[in-house]
Scaffold this active site. Structure first.
Site, PDB file in Angstrom:
ATOM      1  N   GLU A 192       1.197   5.526  -3.040  1.00 28.91           N
ATOM      2  CA  GLU A 192       0.778   6.930  -3.004  1.00 28.91           C
ATOM      3  C   GLU A 192       0.471   7.405  -1.586  1.00 28.91           C
ATOM      4  O   GLU A 192       0.651   8.580  -1.267  1.00 28.91           O
ATOM      5  CB  GLU A 192      -0.438   7.158  -3.908  1.00 28.91           C
ATOM      6  CG  GLU A 192      -0.157   7.020  -5.402  1.00 28.91           C
ATOM      7  CD  GLU A 192      -0.248   5.589  -5.896  1.00 28.91           C
ATOM      8  OE1 GLU A 192      -0.388   4.659  -5.063  1.00 28.91           O
ATOM      9  OE2 GLU A 192      -0.169   5.380  -7.122  1.00 28.91           O
ATOM     10  N   PHE A 216     -11.205   3.312 -18.138  1.00 28.39           N
ATOM     11  CA  PHE A 216     -10.184   2.611 -17.370  1.00 28.39           C
ATOM     12  C   PHE A 216      -9.521   3.586 -16.380  1.00 28.39           C
ATOM     13  O   PHE A 216      -9.118   4.682 -16.759  1.00 28.39           O
ATOM     14  CB  PHE A 216      -9.131   2.019 -18.319  1.00 28.39           C
ATOM     15  CG  PHE A 216      -8.043   1.290 -17.588  1.00 28.39           C
ATOM     16  CD1 PHE A 216      -8.329   0.156 -16.840  1.00 28.39           C
ATOM     17  CD2 PHE A 216      -6.740   1.754 -17.615  1.00 28.39           C
ATOM     18  CE1 PHE A 216      -7.334  -0.511 -16.143  1.00 28.39           C
ATOM     19  CE2 PHE A 216      -5.733   1.090 -16.920  1.00 28.39           C
ATOM     20  CZ  PHE A 216      -6.035  -0.037 -16.184  1.00 28.39           C
ATOM     21  N   GLN A 217      -9.458   3.182 -15.148  1.00 29.38           N
ATOM     22  CA  GLN A 217      -8.863   3.977 -14.062  1.00 29.38           C
ATOM     23  C   GLN A 217      -9.516   5.345 -13.892  1.00 29.38           C
ATOM     24  O   GLN A 217      -8.846   6.322 -13.567  1.00 29.38           O
ATOM     25  CB  GLN A 217      -7.351   4.113 -14.254  1.00 29.38           C
ATOM     26  CG  GLN A 217      -6.665   2.767 -14.121  1.00 29.38           C
ATOM     27  CD  GLN A 217      -5.167   2.869 -13.999  1.00 29.38           C
ATOM     28  OE1 GLN A 217      -4.561   3.771 -14.550  1.00 29.38           O
ATOM     29  NE2 GLN A 217      -4.577   1.926 -13.289  1.00 29.38           N
ATOM     30  N   LYS A 233      -6.372  14.310 -18.653  1.00 29.80           N
ATOM     31  CA  LYS A 233      -5.210  14.050 -19.500  1.00 29.80           C
ATOM     32  C   LYS A 233      -5.213  14.936 -20.746  1.00 29.80           C
ATOM     33  O   LYS A 233      -4.161  15.415 -21.172  1.00 29.80           O
ATOM     34  CB  LYS A 233      -5.189  12.570 -19.902  1.00 29.80           C
ATOM     35  CG  LYS A 233      -3.901  12.189 -20.624  1.00 29.80           C
ATOM     36  CD  LYS A 233      -3.751  10.689 -20.780  1.00 29.80           C
ATOM     37  CE  LYS A 233      -2.397  10.360 -21.384  1.00 29.80           C
ATOM     38  NZ  LYS A 233      -2.218   8.903 -21.547  1.00 29.80           N
ATOM     39  N   MET A 245      -2.232  -0.607  21.548  1.00 28.24           N
ATOM     40  CA  MET A 245      -3.262   0.272  22.109  1.00 28.24           C
ATOM     41  C   MET A 245      -4.613  -0.438  22.136  1.00 28.24           C
ATOM     42  O   MET A 245      -5.387  -0.303  23.089  1.00 28.24           O
ATOM     43  CB  MET A 245      -3.349   1.563  21.296  1.00 28.24           C
ATOM     44  CG  MET A 245      -4.212   2.621  21.937  1.00 28.24           C
ATOM     45  SD  MET A 245      -3.718   3.008  23.611  1.00 28.24           S
ATOM     46  CE  MET A 245      -2.707   4.450  23.366  1.00 28.24           C
TER      47      MET A 245
HETATM   48  C1  LIG Z   1      -5.243   2.825   9.751  1.00 26.62           C
HETATM   49  C2  LIG Z   1      -5.647   2.507  11.139  1.00 26.62           C
HETATM   50  N1  LIG Z   1      -6.258   1.332  11.417  1.00 26.62           N
HETATM   51  C3  LIG Z   1      -6.596   1.027  12.680  1.00 26.62           C
HETATM   52  C4  LIG Z   1      -6.358   1.903  13.699  1.00 26.62           C
HETATM   53  C5  LIG Z   1      -6.779   1.567  15.132  1.00 26.62           C
HETATM   54  N2  LIG Z   1      -5.584   1.465  15.984  1.00 26.62           N
HETATM   55  C6  LIG Z   1      -5.175   2.473  16.783  1.00 26.62           C
HETATM   56  S1  LIG Z   1      -3.751   2.130  17.606  1.00 26.62           S
HETATM   57  C7  LIG Z   1      -3.685   0.593  16.940  1.00 26.62           C
HETATM   58  C8  LIG Z   1      -2.568  -0.336  17.292  1.00 26.62           C
HETATM   59  C9  LIG Z   1      -1.285   0.056  16.666  1.00 26.62           C
HETATM   60  O1  LIG Z   1      -0.379  -0.995  16.856  1.00 26.62           O
HETATM   61  P1  LIG Z   1       1.157  -0.734  16.841  1.00 26.62           P
HETATM   62  O2  LIG Z   1       1.557   0.001  15.632  1.00 26.62           O
HETATM   63  O3  LIG Z   1       1.875  -2.011  17.067  1.00 26.62           O
HETATM   64  O4  LIG Z   1       1.368   0.274  18.052  1.00 26.62           O
HETATM   65  P2  LIG Z   1       1.318  -0.014  19.629  1.00 26.62           P
HETATM   66  O5  LIG Z   1       0.010   0.475  20.128  1.00 26.62           O
HETATM   67  O6  LIG Z   1       1.513  -1.471  19.824  1.00 26.62           O
HETATM   68  O7  LIG Z   1       2.460   0.793  20.172  1.00 26.62           O
HETATM   69  C10 LIG Z   1      -4.775   0.367  16.089  1.00 26.62           C
HETATM   70  C11 LIG Z   1      -5.023  -0.891  15.375  1.00 26.62           C
HETATM   71  C12 LIG Z   1      -5.743   3.126  13.356  1.00 26.62           C
HETATM   72  N3  LIG Z   1      -5.497   4.069  14.270  1.00 26.62           N
HETATM   73  N4  LIG Z   1      -5.384   3.396  12.089  1.00 26.62           N
END
Ligand SMILES: Cc1ncc(C[n+]2csc(CCOP(=O)(O)OP(=O)(O)O)c2C)c(N)n1
Ligand SMILES: [Mg+2]
Lengths: 606, 153
Positions: free
Chosen positions: A80, A142-143, A192, A507
């Site tokens: 979803e 449920f749910q 529902k 990042m």
């Molecule tokens: C759902 C979620 N969890 C954690 C984060 C924190 N976060 C921001 S950028 C990042 C790294 C993303 O890694 P990747 O997709 O490999 O991108 P890159 O920075 O390596 O290009 C994280 C963990 C986030 N923004 N969203």
């Protein structure tokens, strides 16, 4: 039937076995329809053509009614969250309201992330969820989940409908709310029993006496704003996502060219004003261009058009643009003065507001007023010349991620829609691709949701089947929602995905390198081995490609561009040490921007 | 420590409340009609100002939750909140007292105003008088004496 043949959810509310086509066991008369049929009929009446969803016990009546609709295509997603982001991508690429659908409980809670995302980025979507029968509500059935309440802080509004006679009106009102004023997500949760009962559809809209969106700014405020613009010596047009949602790009261009005022566009607004326009100083913010950041920071008048002074733009608040007076135009009155004291507030639709500003400006200049911004424009252009965006080629022969993204932009051309994930690749995609038109850059700006790219690209591609849609994703992000590639393969939605695979949550790793003494806690991924993205893509019925040498980049992109009957995934294996520059480290001042690591630009004398 | 038993160790004994909380008589600082300046513990700390709002809302289920979620989400603490019917059965009135400056109040009302079910908002003059009366209405039932100290463990 035995429990092994039918999941417990389909009998959760004690409903008897339903004969096909009868919608919840109710025999339907010629002129009366069930709540579910009324719901689908209303969607058809509103012109809905696509829904991204996944069924379950509580929405079975709705899915039964959808089964007979030949005007609505339901796209069965694999999660979803993917359905929600797809609706966002659909809406962001077109401006139309995106629709997603889910069952009660876990189906509904899986929508929370896209709802919050759409709320932050003002994306018009309607989420329709089923709930347990109203007679079972409150019993921990449920749910059962109270999604109306769960979604309160992350939606523009959320409805719970238990009365079948209110279904049609509520759905119509939800679309009106999502698209009117400041756009946003609206959830409609329907029990529902309301879906299965006969419905009276005579009520077409809910009254909603408290919903009074503004559309035109006060004339006096417009005059005051232009007066400030006339007096200013260092003004800047700070253009935000509101201009995109309001389809105001022509008006922004007109105002900019008429006044000669330098322009910066935020991450959300990229493409609203052409990147390649000489007046464009770039993007402001944490990873903006030096010129973009400096133009805002050194200005004496900020004319904010549909932007919201996000902390990623302003840096440390108390040091932001110390010499600037603020004119703030926004359709949401609560934005004005929210983060900074505002001299003139213009509450209204961005397109309308900018037209008024243009008109007033024309009157004033016709009457002889002639502000002089030349010295300031020269200074801004100087920053732009002296500090262009750039990157270093890795010395070990590894592929530079920026190169991949730059080539993607060049080879796939200006008609392409790009959807990014969140992280370094997102910032590079905002820096190294030229966006000259609105709605060609989709990303999760406010919430920063990893996993946005693939499903958002899917949604955009459904809306624009003749347009090339590239998802630029990280190896981390991709693994959050890549299951929607199955949806793309099965439903014939040939998106293209470029995974910028740096074997890292890049990042996070960058911040650890810069601010945590290279202690890479939980930020490295074995994405060069597991998973093998190219094989994974093939398992999903997509073409899977891999590229790890600079000399193969163009050829690989061209090969991907040639596939148009299947989704394509390219695993670009890039240097893991590349960093995003410029950078204003979190919590510091825009004055402390680093153009490259430990390199601070000279802003020059004020 | 190695846990040999799969069960958690017994809970620590509930400590005796500190003396300041142990008084069996009511705190002397609570407000009285005769002495409105002395109004309970929270009143003794300097506050940015007391504001009162009267809010007309649609009388729908969940509307109270929506309003209070908004205050929480925007990081405002509600001092007093009263909800009651109006002459119109479709409309309820909320009286809300918050402890914020006038400028912050404007921020919260402009957010509140965006709620679809909020029909009308008015800032009430003399928030202090309203608060005194709400305090009088609300100052019934068990005393909080000792409850906080016990809950801290
Ligand atoms: C759902 C979620 N969890 C954690 C984060 C924190 N976060 C921001 S950028 C990042 C790294 C993303 O890694 P990747 O997709 O490999 O991108 P890159 O920075 O390596 O290009 C994280 C963990 C986030 N923004 N969203
Ligand atoms: Mg990565």
């Amino acid at each position: 039937m035995t429990a092994t043949h039918v999941s417990s959810e389909s009998i959760a509310d004690g409903a008897t076995t339903v004969a096909p086509g009868t919608t919840g066991g109710v025999v339907v008369g010629a002129d009366r329809r069930t709540g579910a049929q009324a719901l689908v009929g209303t969607l058809e009446r509103l012109g809905v053509e696509h829904i991204f969803g996944l069924p379950g016990g509580a929405v079975l009546p709705l899915y039964d009614a959808l089964y007979s609709s030949d005007r609505i295509r339901h796209i069965l997603v694999r999660h979803e969250q993917g359905g929600g982001h797809a609706a966002q991508g659909y809406a962001a690429a077109t401006g139309r309201v995106g629709v997603c659908m889910a069952t009660s409980g876990p189906g509904a809670t899986n929508l929370v992330t896209p709802l919050a995302d759409a709320n932050m980025d003002s994306v018009p979507i309607v989420a329709i969820t089923g709930n347990v029968a109203s007679t079972a509500m409150g019993s921990d059935a449920f749910q059962e989940a109270d999604i109306r309440s769960i979604s309160m802080p992350v939606t523009k509004h959320s409805f719970l409908v238990t009365n079948p006679d209110e279904i049609a009106a509520t759905i119509a009102s939800a679309f009106h709310l999502a698209a009117t004023g400041r756009p946003g997500p609206v959830l409609v949760d329907v029990t529902k029993d309301a879906l299965t009962a006969l419905a009276d559809e005579s009520l077409l809209q809910l009254p909603m006496p408290g919903f009074r969106p503004h559309s035109t700014p006060a004339p006096q405020a417009v005059r005051d704003a232009v007066e400030l613009m006339m007096k200013a010596r260092r003004p800047v047009l700070y253009v935000g996502g509101g201009c995109l949602r309001a389809n105001a790009s022509e008006e922004v261009l007109r105002l900019a060219e008429l006044t000669g005022i330098p322009v910066v566009t935020t991450l959300m607004a990229r493409g609203v004003f052409p990147d390649s326009h000489p007046q464009h100083m770039g993007m402001p913010g944490m990873h903006g261009s030096v010129a973009g950041v400096a133009t805002l920071q050194k200005s004496d008048l900020i004319i904010s058009l549909g932007a919201r002074f996000d902390d990623r733009v302003t840096g440390a608040k108390h040091t932001f643009a110390p010499g600037a007076t603020i004119i703030h135009a926004d359709i949401d009155p609560a934005e004005i003065g929210k983060n900074f004291p505002t001299e003139v507030g213009l509450v209204g639709d961005a397109r309308d507001t900018i037209r008024q500003l243009v008109l007033e400006w024309t009157h004033r200049t016709a009457a002889g007023a002639m502000p002089d911004y030349d010295a300031w424009v020269e200074r801004c252009l100087g920053w732009k010349r002296r500090y262009p965006l750039g990157y270093e080629t890795p010395s070990d022969g590894a592929l530079a991620p920026q190169l991949v993204i730059e080539r993607l932009g060049k080879i796939s051309g200006p008609d392409t829609v790009f959807a990014a994930g969140v992280g370094q690749h997102q910032m590079w995609a905002s820096q190294f691709i030229t966006y000259d038109r609105p709605r060609h850059w989709l990303n999760s700006g406010g919430l920063g949701t990893m996993g946005y790219a693939v499903p958002a690209a899917m949604g955009a591609k459904v809306a624009l089947p003749d347009t090339t849609v590239w998802a630029i994703d990280g190896d981390g992000c991709f693994q959050m929602t890549n299951q929607e590639l199955a949806t793309c393969s099965v439903e014939g939605i040939p998106i293209k995905v470029a995974i910028i695979n740096n074997a890292a949550l890049g990042m996070v790793r960058q911040w650890q390198a810069l601010f945590y003494a290279e202690r890479f806690s939980a930020s490295q991924l074995p994405s060069m081995q597991i998973p093998d993205f190219a094989t994974l893509a093939q398992a999903y019925g997509c073409v899977g490609l891999r590229c790890d040498r600079p000399e193969d980049v163009d050829r690989t992109i061209e090969a991907a561009m040639e596939v148009d009957d299947q989704p394509v995934v390219v695993d670009f294996r890039v240097s893991k040490d590349a960093m995003v520059w410029p950078m204003v480290p979190a919590g510091t001042s825009n004055d402390d921007i680093q153009h490259a690591r430990d390199v601070r630009p000279e802003y020059g004398e004020d | 420590m190695t846990l040999l038993s799969p069960y958690p160790p017994p809970a620590p004994e509930v400590p005796t409340p500190p003396t300041a909380y142990r008084s069996s008589t009511r705190p002397t600082t609570r407000p009285t009609a005769a002495d409105p300046a002395q109004r309970g513990t929270t009143m003794t700390t300097p506050s940015p100002g007391r504001q009162a709002l009267s809010v007309l809302v649609e009388n729908n289920p969940g509307v109270l939750a929506r309003v209070s979620v908004l205050f929480a989400r925007r990081n405002f603490n509600i001092d007093h909140l009263v909800v009651g019917p109006t002459e119109d059965s479709k409309v309820s009135r909320m009286t809300i007292v918050v402890n914020v400056s006038a400028e912050q109040l404007h921020k919260v009302t402009s957010q509140l105003d965006k709620l679809v079910e909020v029909i009308h908002i008015e800032e009430l003059a003399d928030a202090d008088a309203i608060r005194t009366r709400l305090w009088a209405i609300n100052d019934n039932g068990p005393r909080p004496v000792g409850a906080m100290a016990a809950a801290a463990f």
